[in-house]
Design a protein around this motif. Structure first.
Motif, PDB file in Angstrom:
ATOM      1  N   UNK A 130       0.807  -1.220   0.000  1.00  0.00           N
ATOM      2  CA  UNK A 130       0.000   0.000   0.000  1.00  0.00           C
ATOM      3  C   UNK A 130       0.836   1.263   0.000  1.00  0.00           C
ATOM      4  N   UNK A 131       2.119   1.133   0.295  1.00  0.00           N
ATOM      5  CA  UNK A 131       2.960   2.323   0.412  1.00  0.00           C
ATOM      6  C   UNK A 131       3.588   2.740  -0.913  1.00  0.00           C
ATOM      7  N   UNK A 132       3.327   1.992  -1.980  1.00  0.00           N
ATOM      8  CA  UNK A 132       3.941   2.330  -3.261  1.00  0.00           C
ATOM      9  C   UNK A 132       3.440   3.675  -3.784  1.00  0.00           C
ATOM     10  N   UNK A 133       4.309   4.382  -4.500  1.00  0.00           N
ATOM     11  CA  UNK A 133       3.950   5.662  -5.087  1.00  0.00           C
ATOM     12  C   UNK A 133       3.649   5.508  -6.573  1.00  0.00           C
ATOM     13  N   UNK A 134       3.208   4.332  -6.973  1.00  0.00           N
ATOM     14  CA  UNK A 134       2.877   4.070  -8.366  1.00  0.00           C
ATOM     15  C   UNK A 134       1.380   3.855  -8.516  1.00  0.00           C
ATOM     16  N   UNK A 135       0.826   4.344  -9.616  1.00  0.00           N
ATOM     17  CA  UNK A 135      -0.554   4.006  -9.950  1.00  0.00           C
ATOM     18  C   UNK A 135      -0.595   2.907 -10.999  1.00  0.00           C
ATOM     19  N   UNK A 136       0.473   2.772 -11.774  1.00  0.00           N
ATOM     20  CA  UNK A 136       0.453   1.797 -12.854  1.00  0.00           C
ATOM     21  C   UNK A 136       1.866   1.579 -13.374  1.00  0.00           C
ATOM     22  N   UNK A 137       2.007   0.564 -14.240  1.00  0.00           N
ATOM     23  CA  UNK A 137       3.271   0.299 -14.926  1.00  0.00           C
ATOM     24  C   UNK A 137       2.971  -0.014 -16.391  1.00  0.00           C
ATOM     25  N   UNK A 138       3.957   0.195 -17.234  1.00  0.00           N
ATOM     26  CA  UNK A 138       3.867  -0.219 -18.625  1.00  0.00           C
ATOM     27  C   UNK A 138       5.270  -0.582 -19.086  1.00  0.00           C
ATOM     28  N   UNK A 139       5.422  -0.891 -20.370  1.00  0.00           N
ATOM     29  CA  UNK A 139       6.720  -1.288 -20.901  1.00  0.00           C
ATOM     30  C   UNK A 139       7.032  -0.505 -22.173  1.00  0.00           C
ATOM     31  N   UNK A 140       8.307  -0.203 -22.370  1.00  0.00           N
ATOM     32  CA  UNK A 140       8.776   0.399 -23.612  1.00  0.00           C
ATOM     33  C   UNK A 140      10.016  -0.357 -24.062  1.00  0.00           C
ATOM     34  N   UNK A 141      10.310  -0.276 -25.354  1.00  0.00           N
ATOM     35  CA  UNK A 141      11.506  -0.928 -25.884  1.00  0.00           C
ATOM     36  C   UNK A 141      12.647   0.077 -25.897  1.00  0.00           C
ATOM     37  N   UNK A 142      13.699  -0.234 -25.164  1.00  0.00           N
ATOM     38  CA  UNK A 142      14.887   0.609 -25.083  1.00  0.00           C
ATOM     39  C   UNK A 142      16.103  -0.238 -25.435  1.00  0.00           C
ATOM     40  N   UNK A 143      16.834   0.182 -26.480  1.00  0.00           N
ATOM     41  CA  UNK A 143      18.034  -0.554 -26.892  1.00  0.00           C
ATOM     42  C   UNK A 143      17.733  -2.032 -27.110  1.00  0.00           C
ATOM     43  N   UNK A 144      16.620  -2.279 -27.817  1.00  0.00           N
ATOM     44  CA  UNK A 144      16.207  -3.628 -28.223  1.00  0.00           C
ATOM     45  C   UNK A 144      15.790  -4.511 -27.056  1.00  0.00           C
ATOM     46  N   UNK A 145      15.537  -3.909 -25.902  1.00  0.00           N
ATOM     47  CA  UNK A 145      15.046  -4.702 -24.778  1.00  0.00           C
ATOM     48  C   UNK A 145      13.874  -3.989 -24.117  1.00  0.00           C
ATOM     49  N   UNK A 146      13.013  -4.769 -23.480  1.00  0.00           N
ATOM     50  CA  UNK A 146      11.849  -4.220 -22.811  1.00  0.00           C
ATOM     51  C   UNK A 146      12.245  -3.598 -21.476  1.00  0.00           C
TER      52      UNK A 146
END
Length: 315
Positions: A130-146
């Protein structure tokens, strides 16, 4: 970097299409973070700041931007990272507008903007706590890796710095409606636990029973399950109060889906969002919301609930 947001005013056409654009940045670590472009007014190099004695320890100082005093929040410290030790690390300032207030967030390198859909945005793992400061996560491709991108719960960051009062002003509560409010159900849909808590803290004072969902898809599935069980959603709920920005399904798409289902098309829907701008009025009409209010205004929340109850009683 000055061109990163040069087309931000043209991006409002994404709203209502279950799409969003994220501004990616670092906090002088390898991790990538993001906030919605709609919240961002500009990105600048860090200007001179004035220290404010007695201010919150996460406020680095106050900057004067075109005659406006803007508090500068050290985002790295605010989400629990240790202070940066390297003096030569890059720092930038992201100027944002949340809940009708302007503030700057001190960050590291500002990367780029990505265009994505809310279906690609996932809630943080439940094991994050419950203490996390995130509402969500996603992924992007950076230097051919996720790479994982962590979307900041800015409302939670601000709530630990600004004391949001959930009390109801004198004269707002209609005493003739007090007894009629008790026990009626209100559905709150918001991915920020802080925002849900603020709304719950306000409306529970009226004796309303609060039901909570963390995103639009969860809310839609709940409503559909009630319909499948033979329940009348309009009779079950006094109203639904939904945020605009949420993982998997945003509030605009949720409202569109509700209006498209004959079993729940008459549900009273209020859009309650920290997004600012005149486009909200147009989007409310486009998707069919009944009301729009910007966060966080306890008196307006009460007025919306009372207005809806008057509609029901005057039928």
């Amino acid at each position: 970097m000055s061109g990163v947001l040069n087309t931000v005013d043209q991006r409002t056409n994404l709203v209502g299409e279950n799409r969003l654009e994220l501004l990616l940045f670092s906090l002088n670590s390898r991790q990538l973070f993001a906030i919605n472009v709609f919240k961002v007014r500009e990105v600048i190099k860090v200007p001179p700041m004035t220290k404010m004695p007695g201010s919150h320890h996460h406020i680095r100082g106050v900057a004067s931007l075109r005659g406006v005093s803007v508090p500068v929040i050290d985002l790295r410290a605010a989400i629990g990272f240790p202070p940066s030790r390297l003096e030569d690390q890059e720092e930038n300032l992201i100027i944002t507008e949340y809940n009708r207030s302007i503030q700057g967030f001190l960050v590291g390198q500002v990367r780029n903007i990505i265009n994505t859909t809310w279906t690609e945005i996932q809630p943080p793992p439940k094991t994050a706590g419950r203490s996390t400061y995130l509402t969500a996560i996603t992924h992007v491709k950076e230097d051919k890796r996720q790479e994982i991108v962590e979307i900041i719960d800015v409302e939670k960051v601000l709530a630990q710095i600004i004391d949001y009062d959930v009390s109801i002003s004198e004269g707002v509560l209609d005493q003739e409606l007090v007894n009629q409010m008790v026990g009626r159900n209100v559905l709150i849909v918001d991915d920020s636990s802080t925002a849900r808590s603020q709304v719950r803290g306000t409306l529970s004072q009226l004796g309303l029973n609060i039901i909570e969902c963390r995103d639009g898809l969860e809310a839609l599935n709940l409503l559909k399950s009630w319909c499948d069980e033979g329940k009348n959603v309009v009779e079950e709920l006094l109203l639904m109060i939904t945020d605009a920005e949420m993982p998997e399904m945003d509030g605009y798409k949720l409202t569109h889906e509700v209006r498209s289902d004959p079993r729940m098309k008459d549900l009273y829907v209020t859009l309650n969002t920290s997004l600012s701008g005149s486009f909200n009025d147009a989007m409310v009409k486009k998707v069919g919301c009944d009301r729009f209010i910007s966060k966080f205004q306890p008196d307006l929340l009460v007025e919306v609930a009372q207005d809806r109850l008057r509609q029901i009683l005057n039928r």
